[in-house]
Design an enzyme around this catalytic site. Structure first.
Site, short mmCIF file in Angstrom:
data_model
loop_
_atom_site.label_atom_id
_atom_site.label_comp_id
_atom_site.label_asym_id
_atom_site.label_seq_id
_atom_site.Cartn_x
_atom_site.Cartn_y
_atom_site.Cartn_z
CE LYS A 206 34.88 -21.41 19.70
NZ LYS A 206 35.98 -20.47 19.68
CE LYS A 261 34.95 -22.29 15.75
NZ LYS A 261 35.88 -21.61 16.58
C1 PBG Z 1 39.50 -19.33 19.32
C2 PBG Z 1 38.94 -19.99 18.12
C3 PBG Z 1 38.87 -21.37 17.83
C4 PBG Z 1 38.38 -21.46 16.53
C5 PBG Z 1 38.13 -20.16 16.09
N1 PBG Z 1 38.46 -19.27 17.08
C6 PBG Z 1 39.33 -22.56 18.59
C7 PBG Z 1 38.80 -22.87 19.90
O1 PBG Z 1 37.83 -22.28 20.39
O2 PBG Z 1 39.41 -23.74 20.53
C8 PBG Z 1 38.21 -22.75 15.80
C9 PBG Z 1 38.26 -22.66 14.31
C10 PBG Z 1 38.46 -23.96 13.61
O3 PBG Z 1 38.53 -25.05 14.20
O4 PBG Z 1 38.56 -23.90 12.38
N2 PBG Z 1 38.70 -19.21 20.44
#
Ligand code: PBG
Length: 335
Positions: A206, A261
């Site tokens: 991520k 992601k």
């Molecule tokens: C929480 C989380 C996030 C997303 C999914 N779970 C945001 C982040 O890490 O700031 C992002 C999902 C999206 O942008 O569609 N940790």
């Protein structure tokens, strides 16, 4: 010799356009397909009853109260979508520095999970994020000490969050926090609590991405985070090899499924992860990707259906087994 000798000849004997000539032969040689079974639908839940609230940075996506969410999830199940990922827009007054609300069995996510499972049972799977950002007053995914998001202390809370969500009926725990060692710790905590069957889909690779902006509006963590960023725990977009190490660790710690992601800017990572590990590999077409495609389509600058389907097919081609996408319901209707 320059390069490999190909088993096929050259022009004019070989004409790759022959197979492209007719629809039937294009279908016959098609290598990848998008199917409704590939889709996971992320949804946002908020307090109230019969309450729907548009998210300005994600036109077409609404926050739903639990009753409306249960109906929407039922429609997704009817369409054959295998799973939903639910995210809470926690009321600001319930956000604290220590994220106590994350481990409250009566929080939004737990109530929503119970309601969905009571209404739809095993017709559809429910994924719940494990991370503290929807619950912290500072908007970070973990606990902050002296300005730093601390790892091990955060993991203790994440484990309790995972167990509370499993007790509510969550089928898949999805750690999205990027703390080191959290998958193993969460697995252990779930097993200890008797939830050996609850799966873990880790947000394994991520990235600290600009493409999460609209999501942070949706759960209301953008204003809390302010100018802060998540670069001390999420990955540097410049790195590829490091993603392989992250995924290797999560699989070794017991992840059943791994995720990359964001999606479209990271297709190379999807491909490498799928090829390297041959494990169930997922990709998240994140909020910023949704917003871009939606905006271009709304402006009439690209064909919505063709653009969206192409973006999702690209994930399959890269090697993904499934895709989290805000377009899931729309796409399932098209398919
Ligand atoms: C929480 C989380 C996030 C997303 C999914 N779970 C945001 C982040 O890490 O700031 C992002 C999902 C999206 O942008 O569609 N940790």
């Amino acid at each position: 010799m320059n390069g490999p000798v190909m088993p096929w000849g050259a022009y004019p004997t070989t004409r790759l356009r022959r197979n492209r000539r007719d629809d039937w032969s294009r279908r016959l040689v098609r290598e990848n397909r998008l199917h409704t079974d590939d889709l996971i639908w992320p949804v946002f839940v908020h307090e109230g009853e019969n309450r729907r609230q548009p998210i300005p940075s994600m036109p077409g996506v609404d926050r739903l109260s639990i009753d409306l969410l249960v109906d929407a999830v039922g429609q997704a199940a009817d369409l054959g979508i295998p799973a939903v990922a639910i995210f809470p827009a926690t009321p600001p007054e319930k956000k604290t520095a220590e994220a106590e609300e994350a481990v409250n069995p009566e929080n939004l996510i737990c109530r929503a999970t119970r309601a969905i499972k009571a209404a739809h049972g095993d017709r559809i799977g429910v994924l719940c994020d494990v991370a503290l950002d929807p619950y912290t007053s500072h908007g970070h995914d973990g606990l902050v000490r002296d300005g730093y998001v601390v790892n091990d202390e955060t993991i203790e809370v994440l484990c309790r969050q995972a167990v509370v969500q499993a007790q509510a009926g969550c089928d898949v725990i999805a750690p999205s926090d990027m703390m080191d060692g959290r998958v193993g710790a969460v697995r252990h905590a779930l097993d200890q609590a008797g939830f050996q069957q609850v799966r873990i889909m880790s947000y394994a690779a991520k990235y600290a991405s600009a493409f999460y902006g609209p999501f942070r509006d949706a759960v209301g963590s953008a204003s809390s985070l302010g100018k802060g960023d998540k670069q001390t725990y999420q990955m540097d977009p410049a790195n590829g090899d490091e993603a392989i190490r992250e995924v290797a660790l999560d699989l070794a710690e017991g992840a059943d499924m791994v995720m990359v992601k964001p999606g479209m800017p990271y297709l190379d990572i999807v491909r490498r992860v799928a090829e390297t590990f041959a494990a169930p590999t997922y990709v998240y077409q994140v909020s910023g990707e949704y917003a871009m495609l939606d905006a271009a389509a709304s402006g009439g600058w690209l064909d919505r259906r063709r653009g969206v389907l192409e973006s999702l097919l690209a994930f399959k081609r890269a090697g993904a087994d499934g895709i989290l996408t805000y377009f899931a319901v729309e796409v399932a209707r098209w398919l």
